[in-house]
Design an enzyme around this catalytic site. Structure first.
Site, PDB file in Angstrom:
ATOM      1  N   CYS A 142      -8.458  -3.942 -12.064  1.00 47.83           N
ATOM      2  CA  CYS A 142      -8.056  -2.849 -11.180  1.00 47.83           C
ATOM      3  C   CYS A 142      -6.767  -3.167 -10.443  1.00 47.83           C
ATOM      4  O   CYS A 142      -6.327  -2.391  -9.607  1.00 47.83           O
ATOM      5  CB  CYS A 142      -9.168  -2.484 -10.210  1.00 47.83           C
ATOM      6  N   ARG A 194       2.742 -11.285  -1.998  1.00 48.13           N
ATOM      7  CA  ARG A 194       3.030 -10.042  -2.727  1.00 48.13           C
ATOM      8  C   ARG A 194       3.884  -9.070  -1.926  1.00 48.13           C
ATOM      9  O   ARG A 194       4.395  -8.095  -2.459  1.00 48.13           O
ATOM     10  CB  ARG A 194       1.715  -9.382  -3.182  1.00 48.13           C
ATOM     11  N   ARG A 237     -10.903   2.262  -3.069  1.00 48.69           N
ATOM     12  CA  ARG A 237     -10.550   1.389  -1.934  1.00 48.69           C
ATOM     13  C   ARG A 237     -11.077   2.027  -0.659  1.00 48.69           C
ATOM     14  O   ARG A 237     -10.427   2.902  -0.094  1.00 48.69           O
ATOM     15  CB  ARG A 237      -9.031   1.257  -1.815  1.00 48.69           C
ATOM     16  N   HIS A 286       0.799  -1.218   0.000  1.00 50.59           N
ATOM     17  CA  HIS A 286       0.000   0.000   0.000  1.00 50.59           C
ATOM     18  C   HIS A 286       0.833   1.269   0.000  1.00 50.59           C
ATOM     19  O   HIS A 286       0.413   2.291  -0.539  1.00 50.59           O
ATOM     20  CB  HIS A 286      -1.078  -0.060   1.076  1.00 50.59           C
ATOM     21  N   GLU A 304     -10.065 -12.119  -7.849  1.00 50.10           N
ATOM     22  CA  GLU A 304      -8.689 -12.096  -7.347  1.00 50.10           C
ATOM     23  C   GLU A 304      -8.317 -13.415  -6.697  1.00 50.10           C
ATOM     24  O   GLU A 304      -7.235 -13.578  -6.160  1.00 50.10           O
ATOM     25  CB  GLU A 304      -8.457 -10.904  -6.410  1.00 50.10           C
ATOM     26  N   ASP A 355      -3.744  -9.529  -6.076  1.00 54.91           N
ATOM     27  CA  ASP A 355      -3.959 -10.755  -5.308  1.00 54.91           C
ATOM     28  C   ASP A 355      -4.003 -11.992  -6.199  1.00 54.91           C
ATOM     29  O   ASP A 355      -3.480 -13.041  -5.836  1.00 54.91           O
ATOM     30  CB  ASP A 355      -5.256 -10.652  -4.494  1.00 54.91           C
ATOM     31  N   ARG A 371     -15.498  -0.312  -3.933  1.00 53.73           N
ATOM     32  CA  ARG A 371     -15.289  -1.652  -3.374  1.00 53.73           C
ATOM     33  C   ARG A 371     -15.627  -1.629  -1.889  1.00 53.73           C
ATOM     34  O   ARG A 371     -15.171  -0.750  -1.162  1.00 53.73           O
ATOM     35  CB  ARG A 371     -13.831  -2.065  -3.559  1.00 53.73           C
TER      36      ARG A 371
HETATM   37  C1  PEP Z   1      -5.971  -6.472  -6.255  1.00 53.58           C
HETATM   38  O1  PEP Z   1      -5.881  -7.408  -5.456  1.00 53.58           O
HETATM   39  O2  PEP Z   1      -5.569  -6.520  -7.428  1.00 53.58           O
HETATM   40  C2  PEP Z   1      -6.556  -5.188  -5.831  1.00 53.58           C
HETATM   41  C3  PEP Z   1      -6.796  -4.235  -6.689  1.00 53.58           C
HETATM   42  O3  PEP Z   1      -6.836  -5.039  -4.517  1.00 53.58           O
HETATM   43  P1  PEP Z   1      -5.800  -4.660  -3.375  1.00 53.58           P
HETATM   44  O4  PEP Z   1      -4.508  -4.282  -4.027  1.00 53.58           O
HETATM   45  O5  PEP Z   1      -6.424  -3.554  -2.612  1.00 53.58           O
HETATM   46  O6  PEP Z   1      -5.725  -5.944  -2.617  1.00 53.58           O
HETATM   47 MG    MG Z   2      -6.941  -7.425  -3.606  1.00 52.95          MG
END
Ligand code: PEP
Ligand code: MG
Length: 571
Positions: free
Chosen positions: A503, A466, A297, A190, A432, A456, A333
C-alpha cells in the site's frame, strides 16, 4: 523572466494557470511607543472597519459558493470584531501606555485565547481559534500586509506554498485550483497523497518556488516530470498545451478499462485496490475501477479538529466505507499518528526524531482508551461489508500479539453485550519496518496478511527521511535492498498460504509494477487515480516476462541498474 524549477512529481498531469500564493506572511509585531495616542486608536478603529469589510465579502462569497453553514464561521469572526469586551481593552491599553495598536491587539488577543482554551466547554474552546484568525486579519491590516484568501479564489490558479497541510489541500476548490507546487515535501508526504486523491497535478520539494513566484505569474506544473515553469516562453507554453492534450487522450483510453479485470496476457490475475483517507474518496475508487480498498488511512478522522472522534462517529465512517463498497475488501488501518501526522490536542511532547518515535501502534498500545475505542467502532461496523483490520508500524511480534489480544477482548466484550460482530475478520500488519520484513517468515505464521508500506520501509531501510528533499536522492524504491525485502515478505506469506499486498506509493509506480508483478505480489493498493493506468499496463504484458525481469532485478547492485533493466526489457 522565464525560468524552470525542478521538484518531485507528486501528482500526475499538467496544469497551466496563474499563480496564487498561499503563503503565511510575516505578522511579527514589535512593541513601539506612539506619539499620538488618539491617532493610534483611530488607526486601530480603521483597521477594524477594513477587516470587517473584507470578512463580509468573504462571508457573502462563502454563502454563495459553499452554503450557509460553511459561511457561519465568518459570521462568528464578524461578531468578534464587533465585541466591545474584546476591542475596548486594546484601545485602553493604547490610551494608558502609549503602545502601538498591533502590539496591544496581540497582547489582548493572547490573553483571551489563553482564557478560552482553558475552558471545559467545547463551544467556548472554539472561540479561541476565532480570535486567533480575526487577530491575524486585523494585524495584517495594521501592518499593511496582504493575507491570502483561498476561499475568495474565483479564477483558475496554481497554488504556490511552503507546504500544504492536509486540511489546506482538502479545502481547495477543484473547479479553480488546477495544480499546486510547494517548497518542501516528497512523493509520500501527505499533501502529495491528497493531491493524487483530488486529481490535481502537483510538484513538491522545489525548495524555492515561494521566493521565485509572484501572484499572477503564469505557471506550468508538470506533475509527470516534476517540473515547474515560471512565466514560460510562448514556445514552451505551446508544447505544454500539446502535452496536456496528449495526457488527456491517454486518460480517455485507460478509462475504458474501468470494469475490466487486472489480468496479464497469460491469465495471471492480481487485485488493484485504492488507498483512501475518508469515505468521500469512495466516488474516486468507483470511477477508477478500484476492486476494493487496500488502505483506509483512518488518521484523517482524527485530524483537523480539537478532540478525539467518538466511537459512534468512527462507526459511521467505517460503516459508510464498508457498505459503500458492497462486499469488496476494505483494509482499514488502525490509527497511525506521529511522524508527519500530528494531533495537537493529544499534547504529545516534541521528539528529536518523530519518525522513529512514539507513533502509530506504539502510541495505541499505551493509550489504550484511544485504541480500544477505534477497535470497537471497527468491530461494530464489520457486519456491513468485507472488513480486514491492519496494524501500522509493527516492529516486533509482541506488538502484533498485544494488539490482536486487545481486538479479541473488545470483540468478546461486544458479543457479550449482544452486539453482532462479523466472523473471520482477517487481521494483518503493515510491513514498513525492516525488522519485520527480515523475520516475515515468523510473522507469516501468525498474521492473516501483509501489506508492505514502502513509504516508510524505504526511509527506514536507507535511513533517508521521506520528507527531507536534501536526502531525497537516497529515497530509492528500486534499490535492490528494497526489492529483496519485498521478495522476502511475499515468499514468506505464500509459504503459509497468506496473501501479500503493498500500500506504499511504490505499488502504483509504473516502473516498479513489472517487478512486483514478477515477484508475485497479490494486491496492489494505490491512489485511485493510478489504478487505470496500472491496469492498462498489466493487461498488456505476460507474467512470465515480468518474472524474468524481477529475478534479474534482485541480483543487481543499484537502483539505477534496476530502472535501466526495466526500461530496456519493456521497450
Ligand atoms: C507506508 O508507509 O508505505 C504507508 C502506506 O503509510 P503512510 O504513508 O501513511 O505512512
Ligand atoms: Mg507508513
Amino acid at each position: 523572466m522565464s525560468s524552470l524549477l525542478k521538484g518531485i512529481a507528486a501528482s500526475n498531469g499538467i496544469a497551466i494557470a496563474k499563480a496564487y500564493r498561499l503563503v503565511e506572511p510575516d505578522l511579527t509585531v514589535k512593541q513601539k511607543e506612539v506619539n499620538d495616542r488618539e491617532q493610534e486608536v483611530s488607526r486601530f478603529e480603521e483597521a477594524i472597519q477594513t477587516a470587517k469589510k473584507e470578512l463580509e465579502a468573504i462571508r457573502d462569497r462563502a454563502k454563495e459558493e459553499l452554503g450557509e453553514d460553511k459561511a457561519a464561521i465568518f459570521e462568528a469572526h464578524l461578531l468578534v470584531l464587533s465585541d466591545p469586551e474584546f476591542l475596548n481593552p486594546v484601545k485602553d491599553r493604547v490610551q494608558s501606555s502609549g503602545v502601538n495598536a498591533e502590539f496591544a491587539m496581540k497582547e489582548t488577543a493572547d490573553q483571551f485565547v489563553q482564557m478560552f482554551e482553558q475552558m471545559e466547554n467545547d463551544y467556548m474552546k472554539e472561540r479561541a481559534s476565532d480570535i486567533k484568525d480575526v487577530t491575524k486579519r486585523v494585524i495584517a491590516r495594521l501592518l499593511s500586509v496582504e493575507l491570502p484568501n483561498p476561499s475568495m479564489i474565483a479564477e483558475e490558479v496554481v497554488i504556490i506554498g511552503e507546504d500544504l497541510t492536509p486540511s489546506d489541500t482538502a479545502q481547495l476548490n477543484k473547479e479553480f485550483v488546477k495544480g499546486f507546487t510547494t517548497n518542501i515535501g516528497g512523493r509520500t508526504s501527505h499533501s502529495a497523497i491528497m493531491a493524487r486523491s483530488l486529481e490535481i497535478p502537483a510538484v513538491v520539494g522545489t525548495k524555492t518556488v515561494t521566493s521565485e513566484v509572484e501572484n499572477g505569474d503564469v505557471i506550468i506544473v508538470d506533475g509527470i516530470e516534476g517540473e515547474v515553469y515560471i512565466n514560460p516562453t510562448a514556445e514552451v507554453l505551446k508544447a505544454y498545451e500539446a502535452k496536456q492534450t496528449e495526457w488527456d487522450s491517454k486518460k480517455a483510453e485507460w478509462a475504458k478499462l474501468v470494469n475490466e479485470p487486472s489480468v496479464t496476457k497469460d491469465d495471471y490475475e492480481v487485485e488493484l485496490v485504492a488507498n483512501i483517507g475518508t469515505p468521500k474518496d469512495l466516488d474516486g475508487v468507483k470511477e477508477n475501477g478500484g476492486e476494493g480498498v487496500g488502505l483506509y488511512r483512518t488518521e484523517f478522522l482524527y485530524m483537523g479538529r480539537d478532540e478525539l472522534p467518538s466511537e459512534d462517529e468512527q462507526f459511521e465512517a467505517y460503516k459508510a466505507v464498508l457498505s459503500g463498497l458492497t462486499g469488496k475488501p476494505v483494509v482499514v488501518r488502525t490509527l497511525d499518528i506521529g511522524g508527519d501526522k500530528e494531533l495537537p490536542y493529544l499534547h504529545l511532547p516534541e521528539e528529536m526524531n518523530p519518525f522513529l518515535g512514539f507513533r502509530a501502534i506504539r502510541l495505541c498500545l499505551e493509550e489504550q482508551t484511544i485504541f480500544r475505542t477505534q477497535l470497537r467502532a471497527l468491530l461494530r461496523a464489520s457486519t456491513y461489508g468485507n472488513l480486514k483490520i491492519m496494524f501500522p508500524m509493527i516492529a516486533t511480534l509482541e506488538e502484533f500479539r498485544q494488539a490482536k489480544a486487545m481486538l479479541e477482548e473488545e470483540k468478546a466484550g461486544l458479543q457479550k453485550a449482544g452486539v453482532e460482530v462479523a466472523e473471520g475478520i482477517e487481521v494483518g500488519i503493515m510491513v514498513e519496518i525492516p525488522s519485520t520484513a527480515v523475520i516475515a517468515d515468523q510473522f507469516a505464521k501468525e498474521v492473516d496478511f501483509f501489506s508492505i508500506g514502502t513509504n516508510d520501509l524505504i526511509q527506514y531501510t536507507l535511513a533517508a527521511d521521506r520528507m527531507n528533499e536534501r536526502v531525497s536522492y537516497l529515497y530509492q524504491p528500486y534499490h535492490p535492498a528494497i526489492l529483496n525485502l519485498v521478495n522476502r515478505v511475499i515468499e514468506a506469506a505464500h509459504k503459509e498460504g497468506k496473501w501479500a499486498g503493498m500500500c506504499g506509493e511504490m505499488a502504483g509506480d509504473i516502473t516498479a509494477i513489472p517487478i512486483l508483478l514478477g515477484l508475485g505480489l497479490d494486491e496492489f493498493s494505490m491512489s485511485a487515480t493510478s489504478i487505470l493506468r496500472a491496469r492498462s499496463f498489466i493487461r498488456g504484458v505476460k507474467r512470465s516476462d515480468m518474472q524474468a525481469i524481477a529475478q534479474e532485478a534482485l541480483t543487481l547492485g543499484t537502483a539505477d541498474e534496476v530502472e535501466k533493466l526495466v526500461e530496456q526489457r519493456l521497450k
